[in-house]
Structures are given as C-alpha cells and as structure tokens.
Design a protein around this motif. Sequence first.
Motif, PDB file in Angstrom:
ATOM      1  N   UNK A  45      -4.285  -4.421 -14.676  1.00  0.00           N
ATOM      2  CA  UNK A  45      -4.272  -3.355 -13.499  1.00  0.00           C
ATOM      3  C   UNK A  45      -2.818  -3.313 -13.326  1.00  0.00           C
ATOM      4  N   UNK A  46      -2.373  -2.087 -13.092  1.00  0.00           N
ATOM      5  CA  UNK A  46      -0.907  -1.922 -12.490  1.00  0.00           C
ATOM      6  C   UNK A  46      -0.812  -2.369 -11.293  1.00  0.00           C
ATOM      7  N   UNK A  47       0.482  -2.320 -10.823  1.00  0.00           N
ATOM      8  CA  UNK A  47       0.829  -2.467  -9.633  1.00  0.00           C
ATOM      9  C   UNK A  47       0.258  -1.602  -8.515  1.00  0.00           C
ATOM     10  N   UNK A  48      -0.002  -2.129  -7.502  1.00  0.00           N
ATOM     11  CA  UNK A  48      -0.720  -1.289  -6.334  1.00  0.00           C
ATOM     12  C   UNK A  48       0.139  -0.274  -5.806  1.00  0.00           C
ATOM     13  N   UNK A  49      -0.316   1.038  -5.508  1.00  0.00           N
ATOM     14  CA  UNK A  49       0.579   2.097  -5.127  1.00  0.00           C
ATOM     15  C   UNK A  49       0.601   1.930  -3.306  1.00  0.00           C
ATOM     16  N   UNK A  50      -0.731   1.163  -2.927  1.00  0.00           N
ATOM     17  CA  UNK A  50      -0.511   1.010  -1.425  1.00  0.00           C
ATOM     18  C   UNK A  50      -0.950  -0.606  -1.436  1.00  0.00           C
ATOM     19  N   UNK A  51      -0.315  -1.337  -0.730  1.00  0.00           N
ATOM     20  CA  UNK A  51      -0.493  -2.815  -0.440  1.00  0.00           C
ATOM     21  C   UNK A  51      -0.476  -2.979   1.038  1.00  0.00           C
ATOM     22  N   UNK A  52      -1.720  -3.115   1.680  1.00  0.00           N
ATOM     23  CA  UNK A  52      -1.759  -3.388   3.156  1.00  0.00           C
ATOM     24  C   UNK A  52      -2.283  -4.733   3.408  1.00  0.00           C
ATOM     25  N   UNK A  53      -1.570  -5.368   4.130  1.00  0.00           N
ATOM     26  CA  UNK A  53      -1.746  -6.815   4.389  1.00  0.00           C
ATOM     27  C   UNK A  53      -1.788  -7.390   5.687  1.00  0.00           C
ATOM     28  N   UNK A  54      -3.104  -8.056   6.331  1.00  0.00           N
ATOM     29  CA  UNK A  54      -3.380  -8.420   7.632  1.00  0.00           C
ATOM     30  C   UNK A  54      -2.888  -7.467   8.811  1.00  0.00           C
ATOM     31  N   UNK A  55      -3.295  -6.124   8.597  1.00  0.00           N
ATOM     32  CA  UNK A  55      -2.835  -4.887   9.360  1.00  0.00           C
ATOM     33  C   UNK A  55      -3.804  -5.172  10.787  1.00  0.00           C
ATOM     34  N   UNK A  56      -3.070  -5.081  11.848  1.00  0.00           N
ATOM     35  CA  UNK A  56      -3.366  -5.280  13.138  1.00  0.00           C
ATOM     36  C   UNK A  56      -2.848  -3.930  14.028  1.00  0.00           C
ATOM     37  N   UNK A  57      -3.750  -3.341  14.578  1.00  0.00           N
ATOM     38  CA  UNK A  57      -3.403  -2.310  15.539  1.00  0.00           C
ATOM     39  C   UNK A  57      -3.926  -2.426  16.796  1.00  0.00           C
TER      40      UNK A  57
END
Length: 231
Positions: free
Chosen positions: A1-13
């Motif tokens: 699997x290639x490197x992610x183009x979007x990598x979201x980690x522990x996102x809080x809003x």
Amino acid sequence: MSEAIIEITDLVKTYETGEVQVRALRGVSLSVQPAEMVAIMGPSGCGKTTLLNTASGLDDPTSGTIMIEGTDLESLDDNTKTSYRARRMGFIFQFYNLLPVLSSVENVELPLLVSGTPPSEARERSLAGLEQVGLADWADHRPGQLSGGQRQRVTIARALVNDPAIVWADEPTGDLDSVTANQIMDLLISLNESQGQTFVLVTHGREIAERCHRIVHMRDGEIESEEQLVG
C-alpha cells in the motif's frame, strides 16, 4: 500500500455556542490512499461535513493532526493554506455555489484567474474542462439557463480545472433526481479512473456510496465502522 495522501489522526472539533460546547468530532483518525474514492455516511449531525471542512483546511481543528500529501496543514499560515487549497484541492457542493451573473466558462475559469493563471490560458483550460464534462455547447450559458445536472457538471469542471490531487464533495448528488445523480457519479468515477484523483464524498445515499471504493460510517462525531467495497 502506498503512502496515504490524507492522514488524519485524533481529530477533534469543538464548537462553542454561548456556554454550550458541541463536540462535532471526537478523535477521528482516517487514512485515504491516492486515487481512492471514499464515501462518508451517517445520520444528520454526526460530523460528516465538519470532517470534510476540517480535513480540507476550510475550518480549523480544535486538536489533532491533518497531513495532506505529507504536509501538516496546521503548520501553514492562512495565506499559504489558501494557496495550497487552490492548487491541490477541488470542491464540489450540493447547491453548486456558482455565481449567477457569470457564464459557465467564466465560473469554471474563476479559480484559475484567482491563482494567477493568464486569462487566455484560463479560458482555454476552462473550455477544455467543460468539454470533459459534456457541456462544451453550454459554455456561454448562465447557471439560471441550466438544469440541476448541468449546473453540477459546471461545478465539477470548476473543481477539476486546476488538476487537483484531492476533490472534496459535500452531497454532490443531494439536490438531483436519481437518474441525474447516477449520471454525475458515472462522471466522477470516470474522472477518478482516468485522472487518478482522490475523491472524498459526503453522502446520505447508500446507492451513491456503494459506487465508491470504501464507505466510512460516522455516528456522534466518531467513525463507527468502515466497509471496503472495491480496490
């Protein structure tokens, strides 16, 4: 699997409304691969649009990390972030967001002109974009002279005219009848396959989501489950 183009980690809003705090996102983590089509589903108010707006840099997170093409969005100042969005991202909205006083080709070329493309080149690329979505003969028509499906095709042409790496779509078929909605999805899938762009779609429609590579289910500001469909 290639490197992610979007990598979201522990996102809080968290939104503050007077004395009330609304936690719209509660520690969301999500990876999206290049050229993947991901649908985000869930009940109204579950955080789908907040996730899209925050992940794309339209809104700021309360905490967490958003890496796009290896760049931490929060490390960019507002001007740099706006410029990056203009160059590398496209946006498709449910209600088109077209300027009613401009023709189709003028609406499509607007992002190019804003990002400094010479007018003659912007016009040429915008006409090519309209041809790509099957609207070459409607270039001089204003939005009020177009059907809903035609207006959404103009929106798609505008979203893709900068050849973005990522296209964010918020209910792109939500204002359309089922036949037109499927035609729009045919077009998005064709563009995904031919151009290799990454699509992240927010949708209420299961039949629309099932045409993507993966469905991410959200509830109460969290990712509840994921379905791998194809790819």
